[in-house]
Design an enzyme around this catalytic site. Structure first.
Site, short mmCIF file in Angstrom:
data_model
loop_
_atom_site.label_atom_id
_atom_site.label_comp_id
_atom_site.label_asym_id
_atom_site.label_seq_id
_atom_site.Cartn_x
_atom_site.Cartn_y
_atom_site.Cartn_z
N HIS A 270 -20.66 -30.12 -0.61
CA HIS A 270 -21.20 -31.02 -1.63
C HIS A 270 -20.89 -30.48 -3.04
CE1 HIS A 270 -24.32 -33.84 -3.29
NE2 HIS A 270 -24.39 -32.90 -4.21
N GLU A 271 -21.22 -29.23 -3.27
CA GLU A 271 -21.02 -28.67 -4.61
C GLU A 271 -19.53 -28.54 -4.93
OE1 GLU A 271 -23.58 -28.78 -6.41
OE2 GLU A 271 -25.11 -28.85 -4.83
N GLU A 300 -22.09 -37.78 -8.33
CA GLU A 300 -22.58 -37.65 -6.95
C GLU A 300 -21.67 -38.39 -5.96
OE1 GLU A 300 -24.77 -35.60 -5.88
OE2 GLU A 300 -25.61 -35.00 -7.80
MG MG Z 1 -25.13 -33.07 -6.28
#
Ligand code: MG
Length: 506
Positions: A270-271, A300
């Site tokens: 995710h990061e 996001e």
């Molecule tokens: Mg995030």
């Protein structure tokens, strides 16, 4: 003075402000990773000083004068029509940021920055001790700052709209609720269908995996995804995050729970998705107000695209599984890539948002959105949060946390006053699948590439279609440019339905 000289002056002020911002980001990063606990108070003072220097420089009369001389006003933010498109996009963002920032008094900005550092440290301790009461005064303080900020911006009867607008321009309570309501209904119904089916076997993940073992794999994983470790690094924090300290220095963090190996894997992916966005900001807009994502929702969309659409796909695990077995010998000898794929897609209501599956994830977000709405409309008292949290968890997910650490205290956002941020995650899911539709149409060999771990063409596509714009386009404009569409829940819901129907045989 000619326009070129005026622009140069404006760019110079902007550049200094970004340098101050990134210096503050470094202090923040350290606060969340390595700072000894007793260092918090003075650190908060350091941050407040940088924040006030930034505010003074950015909102100086010189900035206003330069914007005006370049023809950029609140009503005509893009300024002089003869300027190049890039400069006109630049002026629009500068004007927007200026108008927002100059409405905040300096002593307010300084006091808020100081309180945020202290509040965040209090949250870390309160979560560790499962002590909501200890965090309550800090939380009330943060809500008060947020409310005042929104009022300064002129959102008189719509305080929460003002906060949502920070992260997703032009999306207020009404716009977001009209997307979230059908989303909640459709996802709840799918979760119920899934609950009737047998769960995939996840027993091979029940073992303990030490932090050392997990760290070794996560370091390999970020390189596998294409993260250039000369341009950033991975560390550990209470809550995973990404921060940009320089154009060639983007930091990501993860966390290691011995009894939950998947947590670190998916937060690292995710990061990395956030970091790729930041690292792909083009040279021409670096260290300027355009050097960021179009919105938090669009940011996001990148992290959740990598985490889920790529990172929880079968081709991805077919490709990565040999590396996992190599890094962690013997543990997965009797496991097939397909079994692992099914295990990482277990769809089951759970307590922690960042570890939630793709089907239930948005329900965690909708819950937070409704709580924030209630807090700022006055319908919910801060002290009632733990009990309302439990009631809503029961209603939407059918489960209740035993502790506040696993409930209302789980997320970092409120501790530093980031109210209005949560909807970005769900909007990110929607944007992400809309972008993905176009990506797949453009790269027909997408699945083969993912199986081979050859992510370069995907990185290139994301850079050329999304990242290269930075903040030049508003989220809706970017979406339209890339996909030709308006925001829609359908691509996300279709993807979820197709994927989970197959996995669960619905
Ligand atoms: Mg995030």
């Amino acid at each position: 003075m000619d326009k070129k000289a005026l622009l140069e002056k404006l760019h110079a002020i902007d550049r200094e402000c970004r340098l101050l911002e990134r210096t503050a980001s470094l202090l923040h990063w350290d606060l969340e990773t390595y700072l000894p606990s007793l260092g918090v108070e003075e650190r908060s003072e350091q941050l407040a000083l940088l924040e006030s220097l930034h505010h003074e420089r950015f909102t100086s009369l010189e900035t206003e004068r330069l914007l005006e001389e370049l023809g950029s006003t609140t009503d005509n933010p893009r300024g002089d029509e003869k300027l190049p498109e890039l400069e006109r996009d630049y002026l629009r963002r500068m004007r927007m940021d200026y108008d927002r920032e100059e409405k905040l008094p300096l002593d307010f900005v300084t006091a808020a920055a100081k309180a945020e550092g202290v509040s965040q440290a209090a949250w870390v301790q309160a979560r560790r001790d499962n002590n909501f009461a200890a965090f309550l005064p800090h939380l009330e303080n943060m809500i008060d700052f947020a409310r005042k900020r929104s009022l300064y911006w002129g959102f008189k009867n719509k305080v929460y709209d003002g906060l949502l607008d920070i992260y997703e321009p032009n999306m207020g309570v009404f716009e977001i609720a009209s997307v979230f309501t059908p989303l909640r209904e459709r996802l709840s119904s799918l979760l119920k269908d899934i609950a009737m089916k047998p769960e995939p076997d996840c027993s091979f993940l029940n073992d303990e995996f030490s932090a050392e073992v997990q760290s070794k794999f996560n370091m390999e994983l970020m390189k596998y995804l294409g993260f250039n470790t000369k341009r950033g690094r991975l560390d550990i924090s209470a809550h995973p995050f990404t921060t940009t300290l320089g154009s060639n220095d983007v930091r990501i963090t993860t966390r290691y729970f011995p009894d939950n190996f998947l947590s670190s894997i998916f937060s690292t992916i995710h990061e990395c998705g956030h970091a790729f966005y930041e690292l792909n900001i083009p040279e021409e807009i670096r260290l300027s107000c355009l050097a960021d994502g179009a919105s938090m929702g669009v940011h996001e969309s990148q992290s959740r695209l990598w985490e889920n659409v790529i990172g929880r796909s079968l081709p991805f695990w077919e490709g990565l599984f040999p590396l996992l077995k190599e890094c962690i010998p013997k543990r997965f000898d009797n496991v097939k890539a397909y079994d692992f794929y099914k295990a990482v897609n277990l769809a089951k209501p759970s307590l922690i948002r960042v570890e939630a599956d793709e089907v239930s994830y948005c329900l965690h977000i909708i819950l937070r959105f409704e709580l924030e709405q209630g807090l700022f409309s006055g319908a919910i008292k801060t002290s009632e949060l733990p009990s309302i949290w439990r009631a809503k968890m029961k209603e939407y997910l059918g489960i209740i946390p035993d502790t506040d650490s696993e409930g209302v205290l789980q997320d970092v956002h409120w501790s530093h006053g980031s109210f209005g941020y949560f909807p970005s995650y769900a909007l990110g899911n929607l944007y992400g699948l809309q972008f993905f539709g176009k990506l797949k149409a453009d790269i027909s060999s997408f699945e083969d590439l993912v199986t081979k771990g050859d992510f370069l063409p995907i990185h290139d596509w994301l850079r050329d279609n999304i990242h290269k714009w930075g903040r030049r386009l508003a989220p809706g404009e970017l979406l339209k440019k890339v996909t030709g569409e308006e925001l829609s829940i359908d691509p996300f819901l279709n993807y979820i339905k197709e994927k989970y129907s197959k996995i669960y045989g619905i």
